[in-house]
Design an enzyme around this catalytic site. Structure first.
Site, short mmCIF file in Angstrom:
data_model
loop_
_atom_site.label_atom_id
_atom_site.label_comp_id
_atom_site.label_asym_id
_atom_site.label_seq_id
_atom_site.Cartn_x
_atom_site.Cartn_y
_atom_site.Cartn_z
N ASP A 250 14.27 2.23 5.87
CA ASP A 250 13.42 1.54 4.90
C ASP A 250 14.26 0.88 3.80
O ASP A 250 14.12 -0.32 3.52
CB ASP A 250 12.45 2.54 4.22
CG ASP A 250 11.24 2.84 5.08
OD1 ASP A 250 11.30 2.59 6.29
OD2 ASP A 250 10.24 3.33 4.53
N PRO B 286 0.83 -1.21 0.00
CA PRO B 286 0.00 0.00 0.00
C PRO B 286 0.86 1.26 0.00
O PRO B 286 1.91 1.30 0.64
CB PRO B 286 -0.82 -0.12 1.29
CG PRO B 286 -0.20 -1.20 2.09
CD PRO B 286 0.60 -2.06 1.17
N ALA C 162 10.69 2.63 -1.17
CA ALA C 162 12.01 1.98 -1.15
C ALA C 162 11.97 0.64 -1.90
O ALA C 162 12.91 0.28 -2.61
CB ALA C 162 12.47 1.77 0.29
N ALA C 163 10.85 -0.08 -1.77
CA ALA C 163 10.75 -1.39 -2.43
C ALA C 163 10.72 -1.22 -3.95
O ALA C 163 11.36 -1.99 -4.69
CB ALA C 163 9.51 -2.13 -1.95
N ALA D 273 1.70 4.24 3.42
CA ALA D 273 1.06 3.50 4.52
C ALA D 273 2.07 2.93 5.50
O ALA D 273 1.76 2.04 6.28
CB ALA D 273 0.19 2.40 3.95
N GLY D 274 3.31 3.41 5.43
CA GLY D 274 4.33 2.97 6.39
C GLY D 274 4.89 1.60 6.11
O GLY D 274 5.50 0.99 6.98
N GLY E 75 6.91 0.92 3.34
CA GLY E 75 8.14 0.98 2.54
C GLY E 75 7.93 0.85 1.04
O GLY E 75 8.85 0.41 0.33
N SER E 76 6.77 1.26 0.56
CA SER E 76 6.50 1.04 -0.87
C SER E 76 7.52 1.77 -1.76
O SER E 76 8.01 1.21 -2.75
CB SER E 76 5.06 1.42 -1.20
OG SER E 76 4.99 2.62 -1.88
O1 PMV Z 1 8.18 5.14 5.35
P1 PMV Z 1 7.56 4.93 6.69
O2 PMV Z 1 6.24 5.59 6.85
O3 PMV Z 1 7.66 3.53 7.17
O4 PMV Z 1 8.44 5.79 7.75
C1 PMV Z 1 9.77 5.54 7.94
C2 PMV Z 1 10.10 5.71 9.35
C3 PMV Z 1 10.39 7.10 9.85
O5 PMV Z 1 11.17 6.89 11.02
C4 PMV Z 1 9.10 7.82 10.24
C5 PMV Z 1 11.16 7.97 8.87
C6 PMV Z 1 12.58 7.52 8.62
O6 PMV Z 1 13.16 8.00 7.65
O7 PMV Z 1 13.12 6.70 9.38
#
Ligand code: PMV
Length: 310
Positions: free
Chosen positions: A150, A99, A108-109, A102-103, A105-106
């Site tokens: 990520d 997703p 970066a993936a 949504a936290g 890692g989309s």
């Molecule tokens: O990409 P997300 O939403 O999983 O956020 C990464 C985690 C944070 O600590 C909020 C940001 C970071 O760069 O580490």
């Protein structure tokens, strides 16, 4: 020439999001049930690179993309790392079941899948360290000041104990950990929450430094517990971490509701995961309870749940 495919998993942060941007330790693990995929196909007799990403309605030659486009940058930086100045024509199709915003890692993936697919298409392979570096550069376009957690967990596809700027530590838990992931369905760009936390930190450095330090202690202790197999102590640690993230201002009623639902349904502990204010929460559960807790989360409004074991 056959199509070349590369995939990369999603991820969740178990402990230490946000505080990790300020040098505190954090723990993240890959989630293989969701994946980003890049497929590269030769275009015999045709020059240039064509990009298709139907899910974000992108169909464009590489040279037409703006310089700050993340997909374009991932390709440019990969060609640069391989010292390829005049690549043969190819098309690249990008898709993802992770997703967005949504936290999980989309961004970066997608980068890691693109980097590996393009390198493999050119008959080369890049060391993980270089893949990670390129994906980190692209992460900066997504959210300005990323910690790098990520891209690291997704490049290495292993659990990581991560401290910004320090050598990468991957690990295997002594005993498996089962998580239920619940999605609020609320899209929340990490750049916004990271920016808000930075402003709040600048306005009130002492208070925020204290909150970051507390997250660091939790992540540090949790890493010890995971390695020594003291899994039950992780539940209360997740609850504590959620409380601190709420104090930082990155939770929201929907996340709090799912976290509370998971705890009432029997989870050992639960917290938001990633940037917050939407996106996903995670609950540590006994494997025999996972389906029941996933159903409770859906009944409480989760748009989807994933059960994953680390
Ligand atoms: O990409 P997300 O939403 O999983 O956020 C990464 C985690 C944070 O600590 C909020 C940001 C970071 O760069 O580490």
């Amino acid at each position: 020439m056959p199509a070349i495919t590369a995939s990369a998993p999603g991820k969740i942060i178990l402990f230490g999001e946000h505080a990790v941007v300020y040098g505190q330790p954090a723990i993240a693990v890959p989630v293989r049930q969701v994946q980003a995929k890049a497929i590269v196909l030769a275009r015999p007799g045709q020059a240039g690179i064509q990009i298709h990403a139907p899910e974000i309605a992108l169909d464009s030659p590489l040279q037409n993309l703006p310089i700050e486009d993340a997909i374009g940058q991932a390709i440019h930086l990969t060609l640069q790392a391989l010292k390829v100045t005049n690549p043969p024509g190819f098309s690249i199709k990008i898709s993802s079941t992770i997703p967005l915003a949504a936290g999980m890692g989309s961004g970066a993936a997608v980068s890691v899948a693109i980097i590996r697919a393009v390198a493999a298409f050119l008959g080369r392979s890049l060391p993980d360290e270089t893949v990670n570096q390129i994906a980190f550069e692209v992460e900066k376009l997504h959210h300005g000041t990323p910690s790098g957690i990520d891209n690291t967990v997704i490049t290495y596809q292993k659990p990581v104990f991560f401290i910004k700027g320090q050598p990468i530590q991957t690990f295997t838990p002594r005993y498996p950990l089962t998580f239920v992931i619940g999605d609020t369905g609320i899209s929340s760009p990490t750049s916004v929450t990271v920016g808000d936390v930075r402003r709040a930190y600048q306005e009130n450095p002492e208070r925020y430094q204290m909150l970051f330090n507390a997250c660091g202690v939790i992540a540090h202790n949790a890493y010890g517990s995971i390695q020594e197999g003291r899994n039950v102590t992780l539940g209360p640690a997740m609850n504590d971490n959620h409380l601190i993230l709420s104090e930082m201002g990155v939770s929201c009623p929907e996340l709090d509701n799912l976290v509370e639902t998971a705890r009432s349904a029997g989870a050992y502990g639960a917290k938001l995961s990633g940037g917050g204010r939407g996106g996903n929460m995670i609950a540590l559960v006994d494997p025999s309870q996972a389906e029941k807790i996933a159903s409770a989360l859906k009944a409480a409004g989760a748009v989807r749940t994933i059960i994953t074991q680390i």
